[in-house]
Design an enzyme around this catalytic site. Structure first.
Site, PDB file in Angstrom:
ATOM      1  N   THR A  10      -9.715   5.566  -1.528  1.00  0.00           N
ATOM      2  CA  THR A  10     -11.233   4.615  -2.245  1.00  0.00           C
ATOM      3  C   THR A  10     -11.982   5.609  -1.698  1.00  0.00           C
ATOM      4  O   THR A  10     -13.393   5.189  -2.208  1.00  0.00           O
ATOM      5  CB  THR A  10     -10.637   3.431  -1.096  1.00  0.00           C
ATOM      6  OG1 THR A  10     -10.614   3.686   0.497  1.00  0.00           O
ATOM      7  CG2 THR A  10      -9.984   2.356  -1.297  1.00  0.00           C
ATOM      8  N   HIS A  45       1.320  -1.377  -0.024  1.00  0.00           N
ATOM      9  CA  HIS A  45       0.134  -0.261  -0.399  1.00  0.00           C
ATOM     10  C   HIS A  45       0.877   1.233  -0.183  1.00  0.00           C
ATOM     11  O   HIS A  45       0.383   2.267  -0.485  1.00  0.00           O
ATOM     12  CB  HIS A  45      -0.591  -0.036   1.487  1.00  0.00           C
ATOM     13  CG  HIS A  45      -1.697  -1.197   0.829  1.00  0.00           C
ATOM     14  ND1 HIS A  45      -2.914  -1.056   1.181  1.00  0.00           N
ATOM     15  CD2 HIS A  45      -1.460  -2.404   1.669  1.00  0.00           C
ATOM     16  CE1 HIS A  45      -3.847  -2.208   1.085  1.00  0.00           C
ATOM     17  NE2 HIS A  45      -2.917  -3.011   1.422  1.00  0.00           N
ATOM     18  N   LYS A  81     -16.394   5.725  -2.491  1.00  0.00           N
ATOM     19  CA  LYS A  81     -17.722   5.557  -1.720  1.00  0.00           C
ATOM     20  C   LYS A  81     -18.602   7.183  -2.148  1.00  0.00           C
ATOM     21  O   LYS A  81     -19.563   6.990  -2.794  1.00  0.00           O
ATOM     22  CB  LYS A  81     -17.234   5.532  -0.558  1.00  0.00           C
ATOM     23  CG  LYS A  81     -16.638   4.533  -0.281  1.00  0.00           C
ATOM     24  CD  LYS A  81     -16.074   4.726   1.175  1.00  0.00           C
ATOM     25  CE  LYS A  81     -14.863   3.551   1.491  1.00  0.00           C
ATOM     26  NZ  LYS A  81     -13.711   3.757   2.317  1.00  0.00           N
ATOM     27  N   LYS A  94      -1.642  14.174   1.044  1.00  0.00           N
ATOM     28  CA  LYS A  94      -3.615  14.387   1.218  1.00  0.00           C
ATOM     29  C   LYS A  94      -4.095  16.126   0.948  1.00  0.00           C
ATOM     30  O   LYS A  94      -4.859  15.916   0.462  1.00  0.00           O
ATOM     31  CB  LYS A  94      -4.332  13.532   2.048  1.00  0.00           C
ATOM     32  CG  LYS A  94      -4.152  12.610   1.904  1.00  0.00           C
ATOM     33  CD  LYS A  94      -5.222  10.700   3.073  1.00  0.00           C
ATOM     34  CE  LYS A  94      -4.485   9.688   3.406  1.00  0.00           C
ATOM     35  NZ  LYS A  94      -4.770   8.986   2.220  1.00  0.00           N
ATOM     36  N   LYS A 137     -10.921  12.044   4.664  1.00  0.00           N
ATOM     37  CA  LYS A 137      -9.963  11.536   4.767  1.00  0.00           C
ATOM     38  C   LYS A 137      -8.665  11.871   5.776  1.00  0.00           C
ATOM     39  O   LYS A 137      -8.820  12.532   6.663  1.00  0.00           O
ATOM     40  CB  LYS A 137      -9.447  11.076   3.645  1.00  0.00           C
ATOM     41  CG  LYS A 137      -8.873  12.631   2.960  1.00  0.00           C
ATOM     42  CD  LYS A 137      -8.562  12.830   1.012  1.00  0.00           C
ATOM     43  CE  LYS A 137      -8.935  11.706   0.484  1.00  0.00           C
ATOM     44  NZ  LYS A 137      -8.746  11.045  -0.580  1.00  0.00           N
ATOM     45  N   ARG A 138      -7.702  10.603   6.777  1.00  0.00           N
ATOM     46  CA  ARG A 138      -7.011  10.865   7.666  1.00  0.00           C
ATOM     47  C   ARG A 138      -5.560  12.167   6.790  1.00  0.00           C
ATOM     48  O   ARG A 138      -5.795  12.817   5.699  1.00  0.00           O
ATOM     49  CB  ARG A 138      -6.162  10.249   7.289  1.00  0.00           C
ATOM     50  CG  ARG A 138      -6.091   8.852   8.385  1.00  0.00           C
ATOM     51  CD  ARG A 138      -6.320   8.860  10.025  1.00  0.00           C
ATOM     52  NE  ARG A 138      -5.079   9.459  10.683  1.00  0.00           N
ATOM     53  CZ  ARG A 138      -4.573   8.205  11.434  1.00  0.00           C
ATOM     54  NH1 ARG A 138      -5.782   7.183  11.310  1.00  0.00           N
ATOM     55  NH2 ARG A 138      -3.547   8.452  11.892  1.00  0.00           N
TER      56      ARG A 138
END
Ligand code: F58
Length: 691
Positions: free
Chosen positions: A655, A374, A659, A572, A566-567
Site C-alpha cells: 500500500t 493478508h 501513498k 521486499k 517499508k518493513r
C-alpha cells in the site's frame, strides 16, 4: 437518560447545552483556554506548546464525543445491520490534524490558535504516534476505519490497547536497537476509558458436563478471570457527522482473580497475580514474519475476541430477543486469522450460554463471518498447538474439534475418501506438534474470503487454498487494498491538496477519490504543470531539511529522490535496492569525468524497521549504513549519489506505493501485489520497470 424515554427531560437538556459546541474563533479560543485551566490544570496565562496541544486535543475531542453520541443514538433508533471489524493491530498514527480536517474545522482552529499566539502546525508536532501495529495490515485497518466513517457505515472497530506500541528504532554504529514505545506516558487525550463497559474473560480451568432440564450441557469452570475494560477512540468521517468508534480493550484485574490465593491467605501473591492481569494488553508483538505459538499472544487474541463478542451480543440483545435475527444485524470481518478464535467463541456463547443447539448456532455463525487473508505463503499462516489451546481454552478446543468433525464428515460426502485432500483441508494438522490451522477454521465458517489484490487473490485460489476454492468457488473474492486520500494527501500534503481542489473546482474528490481523474483534462496545461512542480519542489525542500536535521547529510535539491520505505524484509528486496546502489556507485567511479554530467543525480532513501529477532533483516540495515557511509563521504562522487537511511514476487498487495503515487511520485516496481491494479489506473507509461 435516554432521549426516547423522556423527551421533556431531553428537551430541557438540549436547551441547557444550547445546541452543539460552536466553532467560531472566539468559542474555540475560550474552549482551548478552559481546557488549559481545568483539564491540563495550568494557568491560562502561562502554558507551553505541549500543554497547548493537550488543551487543543481535548477541545477537539469534545466535538468528536458530541458526534459520537449522536451517531450512537441515531443507529440505536435505526437499528441497522452493523459491521464489526476485528483486528489485532491498528496503526492510527496521529489524530489531531486528521480529526480537524474531517470535522471541517482546521482553518477555524488555526485562526483561534494564532489569536492565542500559537501555530497549529507546531502544536500538531507535539503529538506522538499511536503505533499499535506492525505494518501494512495494521495501517489498512486504520484506513478502513476512516473510510467506513466517511461512507456513513454503522461500523465498530475492535482491538487491543497495547501499552507499548511498535518499538522505537535507534541506530547505533549502523545497527538497529529497539527501545520500548510507552506511548501513553503523557496520557492519551483522544481516548475515553469506559469504566462501565467491562467484561470478564476466562482462561484455563476445566469443562464439566451438567444436566440442564434433561439436556446435557457443557460448563466451563475457568482457572483465571481477567477483566477487559473498554477504551473508546472516536473516528470521524469526512464531511459527515458520522463518527464511529474504535473500541480497544485493556486488561484489568478481576474481583474473581485468583480467589484461591485470597482464600489461602496469601495476600501478597494474590495482589501480584492481580497485577499480572494488566500484562495481557501490555505489549504488541513486533514480528511481522510468521506466527509464533506463544501463550501470551494466544491470550491476547482470545482476550480481545471474547470481550468484543460479549459487547456485540450485549448490543444485539438490547434490541432483540431472538437470535434468528442475528445475521441480519451483525457482520463480523476477521482481519487475517488473528481474531479467528471469534468463531469458536460465538459457537460457545450460542451453544453453552444461549442454548440454541449446535446446528442452529453453526447456521448463524456461517452467516456472520467474513475473512480477509493478508498472507502469501504457508509459513505466514497461524497454527496453534493443540496442547496450548487445550490448556488455555479447553472448551474452545472441544468446539473446534466438533466443527472439524462435522466438516470432515461433510467433506467425505462431497469428495469421497481422498485422504490426502482430507488431511490437507482438515482444521487439525497432525504431525510432531498437533495444531489448529486457523485459516482453515476461518474459511470453513466464513461466507466470503478475500485476498488483497488480484494477483494475491488468484494465488490463494490456485495455490494456498486450492482445495477450498474447488469446494466453495463462490466464497473466494478479491478486494484490492486502498489507502485513504484524507490522510495521505489532505493531511500529509496540504499544498497538493489545495492545488487539486483549485483545478478540479471542488473538494468532492476528498470523499470520492475517483474524481481525481478529472485532472487528466488539464494534464498538458503548462500552468498546472508549473504549479505542480512548485508544490513538489517546496516539499522536496522540507524533506531535505528534515534529512539534514536527522542525519547531517546535505542533499541536492536537483537530485532525483528515490525512496523505499517499508518493513525490512527479504521478500521486499531492500537488498536488491542496495546492490543496485553499489552498482551505480561503481559505474560513476569508473566513468570518464566528462561523462558524469549525463548522470541524473540521485538521493536514495531507505527507511524501515526490522523485527527484533530477524537477523538477516538487521544485517541489511547495517549494510545500508555501511554503503551510505562510503558513498556519502566520497567527495569524488559528490551530489551524483547520496544515500539516506531513515530511522523511522511475495507482496500480497503493498500500500506504500499508493501513498507515494497520490503525491505525484513515479513508480518503480515489478508487477507484483496491487501493482497490476495501480497500472490500470495510472497507465503503463507511468510505471518504470527499467532504470
Ligand atoms: C501486509 N501484511 C502485506 N502483515 O505484507 C502487504 O502486502 C499488504 O499490502 C498489507 O498486509 C495489507 O493487506 C502485514 O502487514 C503483518 O504485519 C502481520 C502482523 C501479525 C503477524 C504476522 C504479520
Amino acid at each position: 437518560m435516554s432521549l426516547g424515554s423522556d423527551s421533556a427531560k431531553a428537551e430541557r437538556m438540549f436547551r441547557l447545552m444550547d445546541g452543539f459546541l460552536k466553532n467560531d474563533s472566539i468559542s474555540l479560543q475560550q474552549d482551548i483556554l478552559r481546557h488549559v485551566e481545568y483539564t491540563v490544570a495550568r494557568s491560562r496565562f502561562n502554558f507551553d506548546d505541549f500543554e497547548a496541544y493537550q488543551a487543543l486535543a481535548h477541545s477537539v475531542r469534545d466535538r468528536l464525543i458530541e458526534r459520537s453520541h449522536d451517531t450512537q443514538l441515531y443507529f440505536k433508533r435505526k437499528d441497522p445491520k452493523r459491521v464489526y471489524f476485528l483486528s489485532f493491530e491498528y496503526l492510527m498514527g496521529r489524530s489531531l490534524s486528521n480529526s480537524v480536517i474531517n470535522l471541517g474545522i482546521r482553518d477555524q482552529y488555526a485562526d483561534a490558535l494564532s489569536q492565542l499566539g500559537f501555530e497549529f502546525e507546531v502544536l500538531a508536532e507535539q503529538e506522538g504516534d499511536a503505533a499499535l501495529g506492525n505494518g501494512g495490515l495494521a495501517r489498512l485497518s486504520a484506513c478502513q476505519m476512516d473510510s467506513m466513517a466517511t461512507l456513513d457505515y454503522p461500523a465498530w472497530g475492535y482491538g487491543l490497547r497495547y501499552e507499548y506500541g511498535l518499538f522505537r528504532q535507534v541506530i547505533l554504529d549502523g545497527f538497529q536497537h529497539e527501545q520500548p514505545d510507552f506511548w501513553l506516558n503523557f496520557g492519551n487525550p483522544w481516548e475515553t476509558e469506559r469504566v462501565h463497559v467491562t467484561y470478564p474473560v476466562k482462561f484455563y480451568g476445566v469443562v464439566e458436563e451438567e444436566n440442564l432440564n434433561g439436556e446435557k450441557c457443557n460448563v466451563w469452570i475457568p482457572g483465571e478471570v481477567v477483566e477487559a475494560v473498554a477504551y473508546d477512540n472516536p473516528i470521524p468521517g469526512y464531511g459527515t457527522r458520522n463518527t464511529i468508534t474504535l473500541r480497544l480493550w485493556a486488561g484489568k484485574p478481576s474481583d474473581q482473580h485468583d480467589m484461591e490465593a485470597y482464600n489461602t491467605g496469601d495476600y501478597i501473591n494474590a495482589v501480584v497475580c492481580r497485577q499480572k492481569a494488566e500484562n495481557i494488553s501490555s505489549v504488541l508483538y513486533p514480528d511481522d514474519r510468521s506466527f509464533q505459538g506463544k501463550e501470551l499472544r494466544l491470550k491476547q487474541q482470545y482476550f480481545f475476541v471474547s470481550a468484543s463478542i460479549q459487547d456485540i451480543i450485549r448490543r444485539f440483545k438490547e434490541a432483540h430477543s431472538n437470535f434468528d435475527e442475528f445475521p441480519e444485524k451483525v457482520a463480523l470481518q476477521l482481519n487475517d486469522t488473528h481474531p479467528s478464535l471469534a468463531i469458536a467463541e460465538v459457537m460457545r456463547v450460542l451453544v453453552d450460554k444461549e442454548h440454541l443447539g449446535w446446528n442452529k448456532a453453526w447456521d448463524i455463525a456461517c452467516k456472520i463471518f467474513s475473512f480477509t487473508i493478508h498472507a502469501v505463503i504457508a509459513e505466514g499462516l497461524e497454527k496453534i498447538p493443540v496442547d496450548l489451546l487445550g490448556s488455555l481454552l479447553p472448551r474452545h478446543l472441544q468446539i473446534i474439534y466438533e466443527i472439524n468433525f462435522k466438516f470432515v464428515e461433510e467433506l467425505k460426502k462431497r469428495i469421497g475418501l481422498d485422504y490426502n485432500r482430507l488431511s490437507r483441508m482438515s482444521i487439525i494438522e497432525e504431525g510432531a506438534v498437533k495444531s489448529i490451522r486457523m485459516a482453515n477454521l476461518a474459511i470453513v465458517c466464513s461466507h466470503t474470503v478475500n485476498g488483497v489484490s488480484k494477483v494475491h487473490s488468484e494465488l490463494l485460489k490456485a495455490k494456498l487454498f486450492k482445495d477450498f476454492y474447488e469446494l466453495w468457488p463462490q466464497k473466494f473474492q478479491c478486494k484490492t487494498n486502498g489507502v485513504t486520500q484524507r490522510r495521505w494527501i489532505v493531511v500529509s500534503n496540504p499544498s497538493l491538496c489545495a492545488l487539486i481542489s483549485k483545478w478540479l473546482g471542488t473538494e468532492a474528490w476528498i470523499r470520492d477519490v475517483d474524481l481525481l481523474t478529472g485532472l487528466r483534462a488539464y494534464a498538458a496545461d503548462p500552468d498546472l504543470q508549473q504549479e505542480w512542480m512548485m508544490v513538489k519542489k517546496v516539499n522536496k525542500m522540507r524533506l531535505a531539511e528534515y534529512i539534514e536535521a536527522m542525519s547531517g547529510v546535505k542533499v541536492s535539491l536537483d537530485a532525483m529522490f528515490d525512496v523505499q520505505t517499508k518493513r525490512i524484509h527479504e521478500y521486499k528486496r531492500q537488498l536488491l535496492n542496495i546492490l543496485g546502489i553499489i552498482h551505480r556507485y561503481d559505474c560513476i567511479k569508473n566513468m570518464e569525468k566528462s561523462q558524469r554530467s549525463k548522470v541524473v543525480p540521485r538521493v536514495c532513501i531507505i527507511g524501515g524497521k526490522a523485527a527484533p529477532g530477524y537477523e538477516i533483516a538487521k544485517k541489511i540495515i547495517k549494510l545500508c549504513h555501511a554503503v551510505a557511509e562510503k558513498i556519502n563521504n566520497d567527495t569524488d562522487v559528490g551530489d551524483l549519489l547520496k544515500l539516506h537511511i531513515s530511522t523511522a514476487g511475495h507482496e500480497a498487495s503493498g500500500t506504500g506505493s499508493m501513498k507515494f503515487l497520490m503525491n505525484g511520485c513515479l513508480l518503480l516496481a515489478t508487477e507484483d501485489g496491487s501493482t497490476v491494479e495501480i497500472v490500470e489506473e495510472i497507465g503503463a507509461d507511468n510505471l518504470i520497470d527499467d532504470v
